[in-house]
Scaffold this motif. Sequence first.
Motif, PDB file in Angstrom:
ATOM      1  N   LYS A 231       0.819  -1.227   0.000  1.00  0.00           N
ATOM      2  CA  LYS A 231       0.000   0.000   0.000  1.00  0.00           C
ATOM      3  C   LYS A 231       0.858   1.286   0.000  1.00  0.00           C
ATOM      4  O   LYS A 231       0.662   2.171   0.827  1.00  0.00           O
ATOM      5  CB  LYS A 231      -0.933   0.015   1.227  1.00  0.00           C
ATOM      6  N   ARG A 232       1.787   1.372  -0.927  1.00  0.00           N
ATOM      7  CA  ARG A 232       2.577   2.594  -1.076  1.00  0.00           C
ATOM      8  C   ARG A 232       1.933   3.454  -2.157  1.00  0.00           C
ATOM      9  O   ARG A 232       2.008   3.125  -3.345  1.00  0.00           O
ATOM     10  CB  ARG A 232       4.019   2.259  -1.462  1.00  0.00           C
ATOM     11  N   PRO A 233       1.266   4.551  -1.785  1.00  0.00           N
ATOM     12  CA  PRO A 233       0.522   5.360  -2.753  1.00  0.00           C
ATOM     13  C   PRO A 233       1.355   5.822  -3.940  1.00  0.00           C
ATOM     14  O   PRO A 233       0.859   5.884  -5.075  1.00  0.00           O
ATOM     15  CB  PRO A 233       0.048   6.564  -1.914  1.00  0.00           C
ATOM     16  N   GLU A 234       2.629   6.149  -3.686  1.00  0.00           N
ATOM     17  CA  GLU A 234       3.475   6.674  -4.758  1.00  0.00           C
ATOM     18  C   GLU A 234       3.815   5.612  -5.813  1.00  0.00           C
ATOM     19  O   GLU A 234       4.241   5.943  -6.930  1.00  0.00           O
ATOM     20  CB  GLU A 234       4.778   7.249  -4.173  1.00  0.00           C
ATOM     21  N   LYS A 236       1.505   2.985  -6.634  1.00  0.00           N
ATOM     22  CA  LYS A 236       0.285   2.310  -7.069  1.00  0.00           C
ATOM     23  C   LYS A 236       0.071   2.362  -8.589  1.00  0.00           C
ATOM     24  O   LYS A 236      -0.154   1.334  -9.236  1.00  0.00           O
ATOM     25  CB  LYS A 236      -0.924   2.916  -6.356  1.00  0.00           C
TER      26      LYS A 236
END
Length: 249
Positions: A231-234, A236
């Motif tokens: 779950k690393r937004p950068e 995704k």
Amino acid sequence: MAKELISSSATKSVYRDGNTAIKEFCEGFPKAEVLNEALCNARVEDIEALNVPKVLGVAVVDGKWSIIRELVEGKTLQQLMDENPDKLEEYMEQMVDLHILIHAQACPLLNKLKEKTMRALKSEVQLDENLRYELMTRLDGMPKHTKLCHGDFDPSNIIVGNDGKWYVVDWVHASQGNASADVARTYLLLSLKDKKKAEMYMDMFCEKTGTEKRYVQGWLPIVAAAQLYYKRPEEKELLESWINVFDYQ
């Protein structure tokens, strides 16, 4: 002496405190993950061929879980690449050589990369069931190796010390497994910032090791899908763009 901020992210900050570095995690960060990172580091730090700053302790500092380790005076490879773009190819070749050296080591107490990846694929709720089956089938067919893999090998996790030695930090994702899976992860990390650097890296690795490029590329959908679990937004958007790419087989 007041501690001095070295770097920070959404989940952690690294401080200098005298002759030690303190990696302070955000409030609510899982204790198990902190202890696991310290354990992984402890298991690789005694490998003589590598320079790995030793963990000195794990403690709660100002109400936050923290890992205390040896301080390395120097700059990250990322900083050096940014400051000296004319030396990019030289730095990249040294980075590849270091990655090959890591893969030449063994650390039998670490988790197996293949099992770890399989768990991530099974747990990732975003995956379509047909795609999950396809990825797990491909993973199951990949050769089983027991090479030391960093799992997050990136220029920001390499410190070029003032003593001339190259140090590797952040071993939380370390495992034993297939080197090409580890290279695929590094390719994805480099692609977040610069696709050309990522291609340069993969080309150098394949040339130096005699590895078929299509074989490394075959790991990309598997590794990308497994990384969604963290779950690393950068990451995704990039990871999702690779999950359905099966053209290399």
